[in-house]
Enzyme design. Structure first.
Site, mmCIF file in Angstrom:
data_model
loop_
_atom_site.group_PDB
_atom_site.id
_atom_site.type_symbol
_atom_site.label_atom_id
_atom_site.label_comp_id
_atom_site.label_asym_id
_atom_site.label_seq_id
_atom_site.Cartn_x
_atom_site.Cartn_y
_atom_site.Cartn_z
ATOM 1 N N HIS A 151 71.974 -26.564 -80.280
ATOM 2 C CA HIS A 151 72.941 -27.314 -79.470
ATOM 3 C C HIS A 151 74.218 -27.565 -80.268
ATOM 4 C CE1 HIS A 151 70.805 -30.463 -81.655
ATOM 5 N NE2 HIS A 151 71.744 -31.339 -81.345
ATOM 6 N N ASP A 210 75.706 -31.368 -86.779
ATOM 7 C CA ASP A 210 74.634 -31.241 -87.774
ATOM 8 C C ASP A 210 73.712 -30.064 -87.433
ATOM 9 O OD1 ASP A 210 73.744 -32.816 -85.590
ATOM 10 O OD2 ASP A 210 72.088 -33.622 -86.769
ATOM 11 N N HIS A 240 68.563 -34.038 -74.312
ATOM 12 C CA HIS A 240 69.386 -34.381 -75.478
ATOM 13 C C HIS A 240 70.887 -34.375 -75.212
ATOM 14 C CE1 HIS A 240 70.207 -35.191 -79.607
ATOM 15 N NE2 HIS A 240 70.870 -34.068 -79.773
ATOM 16 N N ASP A 272 67.074 -30.683 -81.279
ATOM 17 C CA ASP A 272 66.921 -32.088 -80.886
ATOM 18 C C ASP A 272 66.526 -32.109 -79.419
ATOM 19 O OD1 ASP A 272 67.753 -32.648 -83.393
ATOM 20 O OD2 ASP A 272 69.743 -33.390 -82.835
ATOM 21 N N GLU A 290 61.852 -31.771 -84.398
ATOM 22 C CA GLU A 290 62.651 -32.833 -85.008
ATOM 23 C C GLU A 290 61.790 -34.087 -85.044
ATOM 24 O OE1 GLU A 290 64.798 -35.667 -83.352
ATOM 25 O OE2 GLU A 290 64.941 -34.973 -81.282
#
Ligand code: ZN
Length: 560
Positions: free
Chosen positions: A68, A72, A157, A178, A203
């Site tokens: 995504h 990060d 997410h 995520d 995650e």
């Protein structure tokens, strides 16, 4: 035994710069390529020298997959592809492909234009990098090459977030990126097939948290906002422009309407405008239309401010310092600021909590579990829970540490009709296909497929000659009779010992038991010492060695 190897270059027992290497069935895949928000030095990007010390990234990697658009997870992508050098395919969903370059450019502007850092990627590099991206659709199997296939699943997410199923032959790995197992106001919940991967890489940001109901958290949030406004105060909500911003806007908007509140809500312009554009463009990925009734003017003049931190703040960030009660902040070598506000932490983060992670394990039924994107202590706790509840191994490698999982891949094989018929004749009706059963035959590989056939058929199909392999051994025996008598005594003895075997005494001076041939001759020195020659084919290995040890014991007296 085949193995799958997983090595985090980032996000191993840490949150930030997600980058996980997976080696599966001879293929190497990089999952995410993120930056770390908490560092300004080398540690900002994953350590690609782990690969480049042995050669080029392009030679090593078969593909890169981005889960995504959060930095990060993708912030190091142009650095990796354009500065370290990677020309292979990069996969991400359509919304991620659309939004990712905007965030990368924003990140570049702050780092280079505002902070004046050098040795950073340029706008052109972002463009060149994005040209290497191949967009993914949800639930569509994409063949990276003849053997490697990938499939994206909805992860909740943020807009465009995907989990990915990576498959080579019968081996597979799922990477969650995520994800969120409970639906938002603007996005749905993550979902995946019962695909039983060898490893589920998840995650674990909220590994130890079990959040109370969303409704309670929202009520709590609105109450605090409302109280501040009633007191004549102002509320500042620092929130990531994409995702949480839209989520909280919908929440505030409906509350304002219901309570008939008049206090204006201001929304900082810039990224958010672009973000809202993409939320409209990819409306099929969202839950509900994003309303656009916010005043697009920036009027931040505060007297009494209440800050609500609505997400996870990585160590080293200003958010983390404020949350830890730091009252003075040094701003990047500039002035020191006093924190003159009341701070509240409220989790509106769109990550799965412990309950959600367990729910995903139940959904996908992995054989092994591997945790990334979390803090070591919290991972340790969740690892214990997972191993206890699901009786599977759970790993949590640190950065640069490799976890190796041996797999037991099954290979589909065609079985010839003749062999099946023979099997039926021997063992009754055909076995339950769900239960394993041993079958004997010759495995031949033809035109890239495997076939199990009878050995006769294999010889015919491959045009080969049959050779027989026989084992022989000599046994010495004290028996004061003629050779012919000794042979007859052996025949009688074996007939009494071996029931249900075909035993023949042939006129050419041999005794035959199945494929085993026994001959007798006298020793040259002593005619009472007989030398027995036994030979058998490999199929009768067990019977042959049984007979040789039986005859070594000698013949019982009283037989003739
Ligand atoms: Zn994220």
């Amino acid at each position: 035994m085949p193995e799958i190897k997983v090595t985090p270059l980032g996000a191993g027992q840490d949150v930030g710069r997600s980058c996980i290497l997976v080696s599966i069935g001879g293929k190497n895949i990089m999952l995410d390529c993120g930056m770390h928000m908490g560092y300004n030095d080398d540690r900002r990007f994953p350590d690609f020298s782990y690969i480049t010390q042995n050669g080029r990234l392009t030679d090593f990697l078969d593909c890169v997959i981005i889960s995504h658009f959060h930095l990060d997870h993708c912030g190091a992508l142009p650095y990796m592809s354009e500065m370290v050098g990677y020309d292979g395919p990069i996969y991400m969903t359509h919304p991620t492909k659309a939004i990712c370059p905007i965030l990368l450019e924003d990140f570049r502007k702050i780092t280079v234009d505002k902070k004046g850092e050098t040795n950073f990627f340029t706008s052109q590099m972002i463009k060149d990098c994005m040209k290497k991206v191949i967009p993914l659709n949800l639930h569509q199997t994409v063949q990276v090459d003849d053997e490697l296939e990938i499939k994206a699943y909805y992860a909740g997410h943020v807009l465009g977030a995907a989990m990915v199923h990576i498959k080579v032959g019968s081996e597979s790995v799922v990477y969650t990126g995520d994800y969120n197992m409970t639906p938002d106001r603007h996005l749905g919940a993550a979902w995946i097939d019962k695909c039983r991967p060898d490893i589920l890489i998840s995650e674990s940001t909220y590994a130890t948290t079990i959040r109370d109901s969303k409704r309670c958290r929202e009520r709590d949030f609105l109450k605090k906002v409302h109280e501040s406004i009633e007191r004549g105060g102002k509320v500042l909500i620092p929130v990531f422009a994409l995702g949480r911003a839209q989520e909280l806007c919908i929440l505030l908007e409906t509350f304002w309407e219901r309570m008939n509140l008049k206090a204006p809500i201001y929304f900082s312009t810039g990224l958010t405008e672009k973000a809202n554009h993409y939320y409209k463009l990819f409306i099929t990925w969202t839950n509900q239309k994003i309303r656009k009734t916010f005043v697009q003017r920036n009027m931040f003049e505060f007297k009494h401010i209440k800050v609500i931190m609505p997400g996870y703040c990585v160590q080293g960030t200003i958010g983390h310092k404020i949350l830890n009660g730091q009252r003075k902040l040094e701003m990047e070598g500039r002035a020191t600021l006093d924190v003159k506000l009341q701070v509240e932490y409220m989790s509106f983060s769109a990550h799965a909590d412990a309950k959600g992670i367990m729910q995903l394990i139940r959904m996908a039924e992995p054989r092994n579990m591997l945790l990334v994107h979390g803090e070591a202590v919290k991972m340790e706790f969740l690892k214990g829970k997972i191993e206890q509840e699901f009786s599977i191994d759970c790993y949590m490698p640190a950065n640069g540490e490799t976890t190796t999982v041996t797999t037991n891949p099954s290979v589909p094989v065609d079985i010839s009709l003749n062999l099946l018929k023979r099997e039926m004749a021997l063992g009754g009706p055909l076995p339950d296909p769900k239960k394993p059963r041993t079958m004997h035959g010759t495995l031949i590989m033809k035109e890239n497929s495997l076939k199990l056939v009878s050995s006769e058929q294999a010889l015919k199909e491959l045009g080969l000659n049959e050779h027989q392999l026989r084992f022989t051994c000599h046994v010495q025996l004290q028996d004061p009779h003629s050779d012919a008598d000794t042979l007859h005594r052996i025949y009688t003895h074996l007939k009494s010992v071996l029931k249900g075997y075909t035993i023949q005494h042939l006129p050419d001076g041999t005794v035959i038991v199945e494929s085993i041939v026994i001959k007798v001759s006298s020793s040259a020195e002593d005619s009472n010492t007989k030398v027995l020659l036994l030979s058998w084919s490999y199929q009768d290995e067990d019977l042959g060695s049984f007979l040789s040890s039986l005859l070594k014991k000698g013949l019982p007296s009283g037989i003739c």
